[in-house]
Motif scaffolding. Structure first.
Motif, mmCIF file in Angstrom:
data_model
loop_
_atom_site.group_PDB
_atom_site.id
_atom_site.type_symbol
_atom_site.label_atom_id
_atom_site.label_comp_id
_atom_site.label_asym_id
_atom_site.label_seq_id
_atom_site.Cartn_x
_atom_site.Cartn_y
_atom_site.Cartn_z
ATOM 1 N N ILE A 1 0.848 -1.200 0.000
ATOM 2 C CA ILE A 1 0.000 0.000 0.000
ATOM 3 C C ILE A 1 0.885 1.252 0.000
ATOM 4 N N LEU A 2 1.905 1.271 0.851
ATOM 5 C CA LEU A 2 2.797 2.435 0.932
ATOM 6 C C LEU A 2 3.575 2.634 -0.367
ATOM 7 N N SER A 3 3.942 1.542 -1.022
ATOM 8 C CA SER A 3 4.740 1.619 -2.248
ATOM 9 C C SER A 3 4.003 2.331 -3.374
ATOM 10 N N GLU A 4 2.674 2.340 -3.316
ATOM 11 C CA GLU A 4 1.885 3.030 -4.338
ATOM 12 C C GLU A 4 2.193 4.528 -4.376
ATOM 13 N N TYR A 5 2.684 5.078 -3.263
ATOM 14 C CA TYR A 5 2.948 6.515 -3.180
ATOM 15 C C TYR A 5 4.373 6.886 -3.580
ATOM 16 N N LEU A 6 5.208 5.902 -3.789
ATOM 17 C CA LEU A 6 6.584 6.171 -4.186
ATOM 18 C C LEU A 6 6.688 6.275 -5.698
ATOM 19 N N PRO A 7 7.694 7.004 -6.182
ATOM 20 C CA PRO A 7 7.917 7.030 -7.633
ATOM 21 C C PRO A 7 8.302 5.635 -8.114
ATOM 22 N N LYS A 8 8.229 5.425 -9.414
ATOM 23 C CA LYS A 8 8.607 4.139 -9.985
ATOM 24 C C LYS A 8 10.021 3.787 -9.522
ATOM 25 N N GLN A 9 10.167 2.570 -9.019
ATOM 26 C CA GLN A 9 11.462 2.130 -8.507
ATOM 27 C C GLN A 9 12.410 1.787 -9.653
ATOM 28 N N LEU A 10 13.670 2.135 -9.467
ATOM 29 C CA LEU A 10 14.687 1.830 -10.471
ATOM 30 C C LEU A 10 15.032 0.345 -10.418
ATOM 31 N N THR A 11 15.281 -0.232 -11.576
ATOM 32 C CA THR A 11 15.764 -1.617 -11.606
ATOM 33 C C THR A 11 17.232 -1.584 -11.203
ATOM 34 N N GLU A 12 17.787 -2.731 -10.889
ATOM 35 C CA GLU A 12 19.199 -2.783 -10.501
ATOM 36 C C GLU A 12 20.086 -2.323 -11.656
ATOM 37 N N GLU A 13 19.662 -2.635 -12.886
ATOM 38 C CA GLU A 13 20.419 -2.210 -14.068
ATOM 39 C C GLU A 13 20.419 -0.681 -14.187
ATOM 40 N N GLU A 14 19.240 -0.063 -14.034
ATOM 41 C CA GLU A 14 19.142 1.399 -14.097
ATOM 42 C C GLU A 14 19.946 2.047 -12.969
ATOM 43 N N LEU A 15 19.886 1.418 -11.811
ATOM 44 C CA LEU A 15 20.617 1.917 -10.652
ATOM 45 C C LEU A 15 22.125 1.879 -10.911
ATOM 46 N N ASN A 16 22.603 0.794 -11.505
ATOM 47 C CA ASN A 16 24.025 0.681 -11.819
ATOM 48 C C ASN A 16 24.459 1.756 -12.822
ATOM 49 N N GLU A 17 23.576 2.107 -13.758
ATOM 50 C CA GLU A 17 23.889 3.174 -14.722
ATOM 51 C C GLU A 17 24.078 4.512 -14.008
ATOM 52 N N VAL A 18 23.185 4.814 -13.059
ATOM 53 C CA VAL A 18 23.281 6.054 -12.300
ATOM 54 C C VAL A 18 24.567 6.050 -11.471
ATOM 55 N N ILE A 19 24.864 4.914 -10.848
ATOM 56 C CA ILE A 19 26.082 4.789 -10.035
ATOM 57 C C ILE A 19 27.311 4.999 -10.913
ATOM 58 N N ASP A 20 27.310 4.422 -12.115
ATOM 59 C CA ASP A 20 28.453 4.582 -13.028
ATOM 60 C C ASP A 20 28.674 6.057 -13.380
ATOM 61 N N LYS A 21 27.582 6.777 -13.631
ATOM 62 C CA LYS A 21 27.694 8.207 -13.969
ATOM 63 C C LYS A 21 28.314 8.990 -12.806
ATOM 64 N N VAL A 22 27.848 8.700 -11.595
ATOM 65 C CA VAL A 22 28.381 9.390 -10.426
ATOM 66 C C VAL A 22 29.853 9.031 -10.219
ATOM 67 N N PHE A 23 30.202 7.769 -10.440
ATOM 68 C CA PHE A 23 31.600 7.341 -10.316
ATOM 69 C C PHE A 23 32.473 8.096 -11.314
ATOM 70 N N ALA A 24 31.958 8.323 -12.521
ATOM 71 C CA ALA A 24 32.710 9.043 -13.539
ATOM 72 C C ALA A 24 32.970 10.487 -13.101
ATOM 73 N N GLU A 25 32.015 11.077 -12.390
ATOM 74 C CA GLU A 25 32.168 12.450 -11.918
ATOM 75 C C GLU A 25 33.083 12.539 -10.691
ATOM 76 N N VAL A 26 32.830 11.681 -9.694
ATOM 77 C CA VAL A 26 33.528 11.764 -8.412
ATOM 78 C C VAL A 26 34.918 11.111 -8.472
ATOM 79 N N LYS A 27 35.036 10.030 -9.230
ATOM 80 C CA LYS A 27 36.284 9.270 -9.362
ATOM 81 C C LYS A 27 36.865 8.876 -7.997
#
Length: 147
Positions: free
Chosen positions: A83-109
């Motif tokens: 019921i609570l999950s209905e109020y959250l934005p669409k959850q990222l898949t692990e693959e999408e999450l890894n893409e975001v992490i990779d982008k941040v790693f490229a910036e922060v190094k």
């Protein structure tokens, strides 16, 4: 977001959906408590944080209920999470999450695990409410250790 919760509360009352009504009242109370503590009306992002905390709390409870062999409480708590999950934005898949992490790693190094805080600081605004921060932390830690 706040208005949606209030509308759903009214709908649950009209439909006499006791379970949904109970969960919505609980989250409404948590939001009001947070507003009292912060002394301002919460933004949608802050409401999502409150809901995420409530879900995390229930996931922790499920682990304890499973250890105690209480399947009835596991099912009830999982239903509350749904019921609570209905109020959250669409959850990222692990693959999408890894893409975001990779982008941040490229910036922060990051060079070592000591810089994990810097990575998490950059990641949090990008994934907050869209992914379990425990999973995010685990993935970041694994990626840093591979370097």
């Amino acid at each position: 977001m706040r208005n949606q919760i209030l509308e759903d509360l009214k709908t649950a009352m009209k439909n006499q959906d006791k379970e949904k009504l109970s969960v919505i009242r609980m989250v409404k109370g948590a939001i009001q408590m947070s507003e009292l503590n912060k002394k301002h009306e919460l933004s949608d992002e802050e409401v999502i944080e409150v809901i995420s905390k409530e879900i995390k709390s229930r996931k922790d409870s499920i682990n304890e209920f499973e250890k105690g062999g209480r399947e009835d409480l596991v099912k009830k708590t999982q239903s509350e999470i749904d019921i609570l999950s209905e109020y959250l934005p669409k959850q990222l898949t692990e693959e999408e999450l890894n893409e975001v992490i990779d982008k941040v790693f490229a910036e922060v190094k990051p060079e070592s695990s000591k810089e994990m805080g810097k990575v998490m600081k950059e990641l949090k605004p990008l994934v907050n409410g869209k992914a379990d921060m425990g999973l995010v932390s685990k993935l970041v830690k694994e990626k840093i250790e591979k370097k």
